[in-house]
Motif scaffolding. Structure first.
Motif, mmCIF file in Angstrom:
data_model
loop_
_atom_site.group_PDB
_atom_site.id
_atom_site.type_symbol
_atom_site.label_atom_id
_atom_site.label_comp_id
_atom_site.label_asym_id
_atom_site.label_seq_id
_atom_site.Cartn_x
_atom_site.Cartn_y
_atom_site.Cartn_z
ATOM 1 N N LYS A 198 -0.105 -6.865 -7.061
ATOM 2 C CA LYS A 198 -0.517 -6.935 -5.650
ATOM 3 C C LYS A 198 0.086 -5.773 -4.865
ATOM 4 O O LYS A 198 -0.597 -5.125 -4.067
ATOM 5 C CB LYS A 198 -0.044 -8.263 -5.034
ATOM 6 C CG LYS A 198 -0.925 -9.434 -5.406
ATOM 7 C CD LYS A 198 -2.112 -9.551 -4.472
ATOM 8 C CE LYS A 198 -3.160 -10.406 -5.166
ATOM 9 N NZ LYS A 198 -4.465 -10.389 -4.634
ATOM 10 N N THR A 199 1.400 -5.517 -5.099
ATOM 11 C CA THR A 199 2.065 -4.445 -4.355
ATOM 12 C C THR A 199 1.469 -3.095 -4.721
ATOM 13 O O THR A 199 1.259 -2.241 -3.873
ATOM 14 C CB THR A 199 3.584 -4.420 -4.654
ATOM 15 O OG1 THR A 199 3.873 -5.392 -5.633
ATOM 16 C CG2 THR A 199 4.393 -4.658 -3.405
ATOM 17 N N LYS A 200 1.168 -2.922 -6.032
ATOM 18 C CA LYS A 200 0.592 -1.647 -6.474
ATOM 19 C C LYS A 200 -0.775 -1.436 -5.844
ATOM 20 O O LYS A 200 -1.100 -0.360 -5.359
ATOM 21 C CB LYS A 200 0.479 -1.629 -8.002
ATOM 22 C CG LYS A 200 1.617 -0.865 -8.643
ATOM 23 C CD LYS A 200 1.243 -0.445 -10.046
ATOM 24 C CE LYS A 200 2.484 0.017 -10.783
ATOM 25 N NZ LYS A 200 2.633 -0.629 -12.077
ATOM 26 N N ALA A 201 -1.585 -2.509 -5.850
ATOM 27 C CA ALA A 201 -2.942 -2.408 -5.311
ATOM 28 C C ALA A 201 -2.918 -2.028 -3.839
ATOM 29 O O ALA A 201 -3.784 -1.294 -3.356
ATOM 30 C CB ALA A 201 -3.666 -3.739 -5.499
ATOM 31 N N ARG A 202 -1.910 -2.518 -3.126
ATOM 32 C CA ARG A 202 -1.842 -2.247 -1.698
ATOM 33 C C ARG A 202 -1.454 -0.796 -1.421
ATOM 34 O O ARG A 202 -1.941 -0.184 -0.503
ATOM 35 C CB ARG A 202 -0.838 -3.200 -1.026
ATOM 36 C CG ARG A 202 -1.217 -3.521 0.404
ATOM 37 C CD ARG A 202 -0.242 -4.495 1.046
ATOM 38 N NE ARG A 202 -0.212 -5.782 0.351
ATOM 39 C CZ ARG A 202 0.889 -6.535 0.246
ATOM 40 N NH1 ARG A 202 2.037 -6.105 0.745
ATOM 41 N NH2 ARG A 202 0.850 -7.678 -0.373
ATOM 42 N N SER A 203 -0.543 -0.253 -2.249
ATOM 43 C CA SER A 203 -0.048 1.105 -1.928
ATOM 44 C C SER A 203 -0.974 2.201 -2.396
ATOM 45 O O SER A 203 -1.765 2.278 -3.104
ATOM 46 C CB SER A 203 1.341 1.306 -2.522
ATOM 47 O OG SER A 203 1.284 1.064 -3.908
#
Lengths: 203, 201
Positions: A198-203
């Protein structure tokens, strides 16, 4: 190695390179002694003691050790600190030492410790190695704490020996058996991966 | 210095320093570790032979240790028997108390076990297991009562309750007690439990 700030060096052990959830190292104690919170804490502190002191010694003598015998030397250093921790527990905390049983001596073969010496302490300054060891230890303790809290609460309805769930609660015995350790760890790993994605997808 | 010599030198030095450190730590902690063990045994004796003021080892061999517990005047209150044997997973070490003529088991306590948590490990639970061992007739070997009962009154004088889900652990404890009790009875018949001819502790 790119220059990381001291804070980053410490914090990476908590999440980005968490020994349990990200590196999957030190699985043996994670699975074996997390049936009660007190065992988890004791194992975490003993491992932290060994990791920090081994990192201190290894990073200070790294230039003196020929690379052919480095692993053997690291293991001797680690085993020395582990034996000290084991004797200390047996002398001052006999009940804890009893419930941890063979898992204290087994810290010697905990991959997280040798792994940090080989991957970090043998290449970095004393200061940075200490920060790295402290960060990794904190990450390891947090993981042990998470796992043992879940297992103790669901497995016996207690937290640190205090009843937290009412009489209505029927303890899930499986949670304090080995199978419960694997199930909990599996769910936590999946959760960690999910958050990471999730964090990767957001950044 | 060539590499081989350096390797030998470094490993020897590391080994020597480590050995010296460990010897020091070992010496510093040995006394306390022994003391802990002794305290644990003394507490267990007091538990299984209530009222014990002084205890002494009267027999020690083949994994069985017999302690004689006496009151302040030196009257024998009973024996505490420390024995161990195979459990379901690992060695179980236990201690039970008897009256002076070995015809009654007064209490049982478990000192060390690694049975399955939540099942076999309940042999250490007073409510689930140990209370059914209070004041048992031990003239004949004890037997196991299956299925488990809820009150001690439902058991015969020489019967022990089973833990539901941990029959093997219950059986193993019973076996250790019966075997060591038998051995101690034989010792008693041979007159080997006299405490006068043994030095006190």
């Amino acid at each position: 190695m790119a220059a990381k700030s001291i804070t980053q060096e410490y914090l990476k052990g908590l999440w980005d390179e968490n020994p349990v959830f990200r590196q999957l190292l030190g699985m043996c104690p994670i699975l074996a002694v997390t049936n009660a919170v007190i065992n988890g804490i004791a194992m975490g502190l003993a491992t932290a003691f060994v990791l920090v002191l081994s990192s201190l010694v290894v990073s200070s003598i790294k230039k003196l050790i020929p690379s052919q015998v480095r692993i053997a030397s690291y293991i001797v250093v680690i085993a020395t600190f582990v034996t000290m921790a084991d004797r200390f527990l047996a002398a001052y905390f006999p009940p804890l030492s009893k419930s941890l049983g063979p898992y204290v001596p087994l810290i010697v073969v905990n991959c997280i410790i040798l792994g940090r010496q080989e991957a970090f302490s043998s290449k970095n300054s004393i200061g940075r190695s200490m920060i790295d060891a402290l960060g990794m230890s904190t990450g390891f303790i947090l993981a042990l704490l998470t796992l043992s809290s879940i297992r103790e609460i669901l497995g016996t309805g207690t937290f640190l020996g205090h009843q937290v769930l009412g009489a209505w609660f029927k303890p899930w015995i499986i949670m304090i058996l080995p199978a419960g350790a694997f199930i909990t760890l599996g769910i936590l790993l999946a959760l960690a991966m999910f958050i990471e994605q999730k964090t990767k997808a957001r950044s | 210095m060539n590499v081989t010599a350096r390797m030998i030198f470094v490993l020897t030095t590391v080994g020597l320093i480590s050995g010296a450190l460990l010897a020091t730590v070992g010496m510093l902690t040995q006394e306390r570790i022994d003391l802990n063990k002794q305290r644990e045994i003394e507490a267990a004796i007091l538990q299984v032979v209530p009222g014990t003021q002084s205890s002494q080892t009267v027999f020690e061999q083949d994994g069985i240790t017999v302690y004689a517990g006496s009151d302040g005047q030196g009257n024998l209150l009973g024996y505490a028997v420390l024995a161990s044997g195979t459990g379901f997973q690992d060695i179980i070490t236990l201690m039970f108390g008897t009256n002076p003529d070995l015809s009654v088991i007064s209490k049982l306590t478990i000192l060390d076990q690694k049975e399955t948590p939540g099942l076999g490990a309940n042999i250490t639970s007073r409510d689930m297991f140990l209370k059914y061992w209070d004041n048992k007739d031990s003239v004949n070997p004890l037997t196991l009562h299956k299925p488990a009962v809820r009150t001690a009154g439902e058991l015969g004088p020489g019967e022990i309750n089973t833990i539901t889900g941990a029959t093997i652990s219950s059986e193993k404890v019973l076996q250790i007690v019966n075997e060591s009790l038998n051995a101690v009875k034989n010792l008693n018949n041979e007159g080997k439990l006299e405490k006068e001819d043994k030095h006190g502790r």
